[in-house]
Design a protein around this motif. Structure first.
Motif, PDB file in Angstrom:
ATOM      1  N   LEU A 128     -81.116  67.714  60.306  1.00 30.02           N
ATOM      2  CA  LEU A 128     -79.889  66.956  60.521  1.00 30.02           C
ATOM      3  C   LEU A 128     -79.009  67.137  59.289  1.00 30.02           C
ATOM      4  CD1 LEU A 128     -78.393  64.865  62.396  1.00 30.02           C
ATOM      5  CD2 LEU A 128     -79.275  63.120  60.840  1.00 30.02           C
ATOM      6  N   ASP A 131     -73.643  65.122  61.072  1.00 24.11           N
ATOM      7  CA  ASP A 131     -73.872  64.677  62.445  1.00 24.11           C
ATOM      8  C   ASP A 131     -74.548  65.756  63.295  1.00 24.11           C
ATOM      9  OD1 ASP A 131     -72.655  62.197  62.021  1.00 24.11           O
ATOM     10  OD2 ASP A 131     -70.659  63.011  62.417  1.00 24.11           O
ATOM     11  N   ALA A 209     -81.286  62.847  66.712  1.00 24.87           N
ATOM     12  CA  ALA A 209     -80.202  62.842  65.732  1.00 24.87           C
ATOM     13  C   ALA A 209     -79.784  61.423  65.370  1.00 24.87           C
ATOM     14  CB  ALA A 209     -79.004  63.622  66.276  1.00 24.87           C
ATOM     15  N   GLU A 210     -79.688  60.556  66.372  1.00 21.44           N
ATOM     16  CA  GLU A 210     -79.256  59.168  66.131  1.00 21.44           C
ATOM     17  C   GLU A 210     -80.256  58.436  65.236  1.00 21.44           C
ATOM     18  OE1 GLU A 210     -79.199  55.007  66.335  1.00 21.44           O
ATOM     19  OE2 GLU A 210     -80.674  56.109  67.543  1.00 21.44           O
ATOM     20  N   LYS A 213     -80.208  59.826  61.620  1.00 21.50           N
ATOM     21  CA  LYS A 213     -78.979  59.447  60.922  1.00 21.50           C
ATOM     22  C   LYS A 213     -78.977  57.972  60.551  1.00 21.50           C
ATOM     23  CE  LYS A 213     -73.944  59.583  61.319  1.00 21.50           C
ATOM     24  NZ  LYS A 213     -72.792  59.931  62.196  1.00 21.50           N
ATOM     25  N   ARG A 214     -79.465  57.134  61.451  1.00 18.59           N
ATOM     26  CA  ARG A 214     -79.375  55.682  61.263  1.00 18.59           C
ATOM     27  C   ARG A 214     -80.398  55.146  60.267  1.00 18.59           C
ATOM     28  NH1 ARG A 214     -82.356  52.354  63.975  1.00 18.59           N
ATOM     29  NH2 ARG A 214     -82.649  53.796  65.728  1.00 18.59           N
TER      30      ARG A 214
END
Length: 246
Positions: A128, A131, A209-210, A213-214
Motif C-alpha cells: 500500500l 491510496d 487497502a482500507e 490504510k486505517r
C-alpha cells in the motif's frame, strides 16, 4: 539512513482441522516469510515448516543484509528457495507420510535501502503506497494462467473450479526456478502485507487497502484482516504478516 520497520502477524486454523500455514519473522526485521502447505495428513504442515526454517538459514549463509548488489541478493533468494524445494522433494520421495507434500512461499527481504520480494505458489505480497494497493507477486495457479492466456476473465477466476490448483510450488520440479524477485525502494509510509490465500478467500483488495490504510499499528491491521476474512466466508487457514516502513 536505514529504514525501521514495525510489524504484526496472525495465523489461525479457521474452519480446517489443522493449520498448514507458517510464518517466520526475523527478530532484526531483515526478512519476513509466509508459507501455506498442502498434502495429506500432516504433510502440508511439514512442508510449510521446512520452507520457513530452511529459507532463513540459507539467506543468512549468503547475505550480510547491508550493501550487497541486487544481483547478489536475487541470487541468494533464488538459491534459498531452490534449496528448500530440493529438501522438500527429497523428503516427499523417501517418506510415505510426506508423499505429495508441498508449500507456497512468499518473502520480503530488506537489504540496504531496498526490499526484495519473491514468491512461489499463490500466497501473496501486497504494497500500500498512499491510496494505491498493488499485488507484487503473481499467482502460480491454473486460473491465473488462464487469465494470462485471455481464456477467462479476472472475475471468472474468483469462482473457477481450478482456482486452488497450482502449477508451481515448493515440492515440485517447477518450484526450482519459480521465484521472480522484485526490488523495491524502501519508502517511509509504505505498508506491506504477506498472506496465505485464506486472506484473499474472504477479503477483496479494496477492503485490504482500507484496513492497511486505517490501522495505525500493524498488529491491529493483521488482526482485522484475519477477522474480515473469516467474516467474508474463508474456509482455509488464514495467515498474514503486516509490515510498516517508518
Amino acid at each position: 539512513m536505514a529504514k525501521k520497520f514495525r510489524w504484526g502477524a496472525k495465523s489461525i486454523t479457521n474452519k480446517r482441522d489443522n493449520n498448514e500455514d507458517r510464518f517466520m519473522i526475523d527478530p532484526d526485521g531483515r526478512y519476513f516469510i509466509v508459507a501455506d502447505g498442502m498434502g495429506g495428513q500432516a504433510a502440508g504442515e511439514r512442508a510449510s515448516e521446512m520452507a520457513s526454517e530452511i529459507v532463513p538459514v540459507e539467506l543468512e549463509k549468503r547475505l550480510e543484509f547491508k550493501d550487497e548488489s541486487p544481483e547478489t541478493v536475487e541470487s541468494a533468494i533464488k538459491d534459498a528457495i531452490s534449496h528448500a524445494n530440493a529438501d522438500i522433494m527429497t523428503l516427499a520421495a523417501i517418506d510415505v507420510n510426506s508423499l505429495n507434500m508441498g508449500t507456497t512461499i512468499v518473502l520480503a527481504v530488506a537489504v540496504g535501502d531496498s526490499l526484495y520480494v519473491a514468491g512461489v505458489g499463490d500466497s501473496r505480497v501486497y504494497r500500500l503506497a498512499g491510496d494505491k494497493l498493488l499485488q507484487l507477486t503473481k499467482d502460480h495457479s491454473l486460473t491465473q494462467a488462464l487469465v494470462d492466456a485471455g481464456t477467462i476473465s479476472e472475475e471468472d477466476a474468483k469462482t473457477h473450479r481450478f482456482k486452488n490448483v497450482l502449477h508451481r510450488y515448493l515440492g515440485s520440479k517447477e518450484g526450482n526456478n519459480g521465484a521472480e524477485v522484485k526490488m523495491l525502494p524502501l519508502t517511509t509510509g509504505h505498508r506491506y502485507l504477506l498472506c496465505s490465500d485464506g486472506v484473499n478467500e474472504g477479503v477483496e483488495d479494496d477492503q485490504i487497502a482500507e484496513i492497511l490504510k486505517r490501522c495505525a499499528e500493524p498488529q491491529q491491521a493483521a488482526d482485522e484482516l484475519v477477522q474480515a476474512s473469516q467474516d467474508g466466508g474463508a474456509n482455509d487457514n488464514i495467515t498474514c504478516v503486516v509490515v510498516y516502513v517508518d
